[in-house]
Enzyme design. Structure first.
Site, mmCIF file in Angstrom:
data_model
loop_
_atom_site.group_PDB
_atom_site.id
_atom_site.type_symbol
_atom_site.label_atom_id
_atom_site.label_comp_id
_atom_site.label_asym_id
_atom_site.label_seq_id
_atom_site.Cartn_x
_atom_site.Cartn_y
_atom_site.Cartn_z
ATOM 1 N N SER A 1 32.282 41.394 35.829
ATOM 2 C CA SER A 1 32.962 42.696 35.715
ATOM 3 C C SER A 1 32.451 43.388 34.467
ATOM 4 C CB SER A 1 34.482 42.486 35.581
ATOM 5 O OG SER A 1 35.125 43.704 35.275
ATOM 6 N N TYR B 1 42.008 38.670 31.479
ATOM 7 C CA TYR B 1 40.927 38.928 32.450
ATOM 8 C C TYR B 1 39.613 39.154 31.705
ATOM 9 C CZ TYR B 1 38.495 41.200 36.384
ATOM 10 O OH TYR B 1 37.595 41.532 37.376
HETATM 11 P P1 NAP Z 1 39.801 40.069 46.000
HETATM 12 O O1 NAP Z 1 39.678 41.000 47.133
HETATM 13 O O2 NAP Z 1 41.142 39.817 45.383
HETATM 14 O O3 NAP Z 1 39.123 38.669 46.428
HETATM 15 C C1 NAP Z 1 39.136 37.598 45.550
HETATM 16 C C2 NAP Z 1 38.592 36.396 46.275
HETATM 17 O O4 NAP Z 1 38.654 35.269 45.379
HETATM 18 C C3 NAP Z 1 39.409 36.037 47.497
HETATM 19 O O5 NAP Z 1 38.571 35.571 48.519
HETATM 20 C C4 NAP Z 1 40.295 34.905 46.986
HETATM 21 O O6 NAP Z 1 40.697 34.101 48.070
HETATM 22 C C5 NAP Z 1 39.316 34.204 46.042
HETATM 23 N N1 NAP Z 1 39.981 33.350 45.075
HETATM 24 C C6 NAP Z 1 40.918 33.678 44.152
HETATM 25 N N2 NAP Z 1 41.303 32.595 43.487
HETATM 26 C C7 NAP Z 1 40.598 31.557 43.971
HETATM 27 C C8 NAP Z 1 40.563 30.162 43.701
HETATM 28 N N3 NAP Z 1 41.376 29.600 42.773
HETATM 29 N N4 NAP Z 1 39.708 29.382 44.396
HETATM 30 C C9 NAP Z 1 38.904 29.922 45.346
HETATM 31 N N5 NAP Z 1 38.895 31.218 45.661
HETATM 32 C C10 NAP Z 1 39.753 32.028 44.984
HETATM 33 O O7 NAP Z 1 38.893 40.541 44.789
HETATM 34 P P2 NAP Z 1 37.442 41.250 44.756
HETATM 35 O O8 NAP Z 1 37.652 42.633 44.323
HETATM 36 O O9 NAP Z 1 36.666 40.952 45.974
HETATM 37 O O10 NAP Z 1 36.841 40.460 43.508
HETATM 38 C C11 NAP Z 1 35.761 39.549 43.636
HETATM 39 C C12 NAP Z 1 35.212 39.293 42.247
HETATM 40 O O11 NAP Z 1 34.765 40.536 41.701
HETATM 41 C C13 NAP Z 1 36.251 38.752 41.274
HETATM 42 O O12 NAP Z 1 35.655 37.799 40.438
HETATM 43 C C14 NAP Z 1 36.643 39.983 40.472
HETATM 44 O O13 NAP Z 1 37.104 39.655 39.190
HETATM 45 C C15 NAP Z 1 35.343 40.740 40.436
HETATM 46 N N6 NAP Z 1 35.475 42.177 40.221
HETATM 47 C C16 NAP Z 1 36.302 42.927 40.991
HETATM 48 C C17 NAP Z 1 36.425 44.281 40.718
HETATM 49 C C18 NAP Z 1 37.342 45.172 41.505
HETATM 50 O O14 NAP Z 1 37.573 46.315 41.073
HETATM 51 N N7 NAP Z 1 37.837 44.774 42.659
HETATM 52 C C19 NAP Z 1 35.696 44.857 39.668
HETATM 53 C C20 NAP Z 1 34.856 44.043 38.922
HETATM 54 C C21 NAP Z 1 34.750 42.710 39.193
HETATM 55 P P3 NAP Z 1 42.012 33.209 48.097
HETATM 56 O O15 NAP Z 1 43.086 33.985 47.382
HETATM 57 O O16 NAP Z 1 42.236 32.999 49.531
HETATM 58 O O17 NAP Z 1 41.638 31.961 47.369
#
Ligand code: NAP
Length: 258
Positions: free
Chosen positions: A141, A154
């Site tokens: 991020s 975070y």
């Molecule tokens: P999301 O839609 O909430 O998806 C998160 C994924 O991580 C889900 O598949 C969740 O599945 C999995 N997860 C969470 N905890 C876990 C655990 N303990 N073990 C295994 N899997 C786990 O979020 P996203 O936006 O796609 O984010 C993906 C990545 O991008 C993250 O690292 C996030 O910090 C980063 N990111 C996101 C944004 C944003 O604005 N959305 C911006 C910058 C970076 P389960 O809950 O089923 O385990």
């Protein structure tokens, strides 16, 4: 790009960015293991890929549990034979001012965002080193590169993930493996929807006002799509990207001009 001889494990592939990455890698020809905790979600993503003719399997894994991670390596290797690409996209977000941040929230953020990335990388790295080809892409991020209000747990855990990525990159540089971080701004996924919910709950503003506050953080005044992030991850998996190693690639429309 052809990844027809390659296989990938996408952690956090059940929804959001990880699901888009799984699709992008599958469409490039890679076999895919989709991993996360929620079985229905990973089964849905893998079934969707298989329905389109791709090779895909769901494997349940909680990245905070070393036993789960070891079991994932075993099962993924049975399905795929060898794993060349690891995408660490599992992540959790929360928000609180530092004086209200609980130790539990701090530890949970680190367990998933930093330690989970470490455990999965350590577990899959030996087979990449043995085959002298590998790609590790950590979805981190912009919060891993900058500080801002109310996201200390975070942001600190994402800074740790970037530091870890750089150290892995240094260790693998001479062995045909690369490790990079992709650092998006706000992406249109459940995680951002939940961030908006938290702003609404904490401040009483409307959802539109909360979204507007988020959009003010990016010069393009839009949320990024999971597919845009997947495009960058896919590019890093190309043979011709082998010179890109240890980088934190920012995808935020020019908000962070470092
Ligand atoms: P999301 O839609 O909430 O998806 C998160 C994924 O991580 C889900 O598949 C969740 O599945 C999995 N997860 C969470 N905890 C876990 C655990 N303990 N073990 C295994 N899997 C786990 O979020 P996203 O936006 O796609 O984010 C993906 C990545 O991008 C993250 O690292 C996030 O910090 C980063 N990111 C996101 C944004 C944003 O604005 N959305 C911006 C910058 C970076 P389960 O809950 O089923 O385990």
């Amino acid at each position: 790009m052809a990844l027809t001889d390659r296989n990938a494990v996408v952690i956090g592939g059940g929804r959001g960015i990880g699901a888009a990455v799984a699709r992008a890698l599958a469409e490039a020809g890679a076999g895919i293991v989709v991993a996360a905790r929620t079985v229905e979600a990973i089964e849905r993503v893998a079934a969707g890929l298989r329905a389109d003719g791709h090779r895909a399997w769901p494997v349940r894994c909680d990245v905070t549990d070393p036993h789960d991670v070891q079991a994932l390596v075993k099962t993924a290797t049975e399905y795929l034979d060898h794993v060349d690409i690891l995408v660490n996209s599992a992540g959790i977000a929360s928000s609180a001012p530092v004086h209200k941040l609980t130790l539990e929230e701090w530890n949970t953020s680190f367990a998933v965002n930093a330690t989970g990335t470490f455990l999965c990388t350590q577990a899959f790295l030996p087979q990449m080193l043995a085959s002298k080809w590998g790609r590790i892409v950590n979805v981190v991020s912009v919060a891993g590169l900058t500080g801002s209000r109310y996201v200390a747990a975070y942001s600190a855990s994402k800074h740790a993930a970037i530091g870890f990525t750089r150290c892995v990159a240094a260790e693998v540089a001479a062995h045909g493996v690369t490790a990079n971080a992709v650092c998006p701004g706000f992406v249109d996924t459940d995680m951002t929807t939940e961030s908006i919910d938290r702003i609404v709950d904490a401040t009483g503003v409307s959802r539109d006002q909360a979204l507007e506050a988020i959009l003010e953080t990016t010069p393009q005044r839009r949320l990024f799509t999971p597919e845009e992030v997947a495009h960058t991850v896919l590019a890093l998996c190309d043979d011709n990207s082998r010179g890109i190693n240890g980088q934190a690639i920012v995808l935020d429309g020019g908000g962070l001009l470092a």
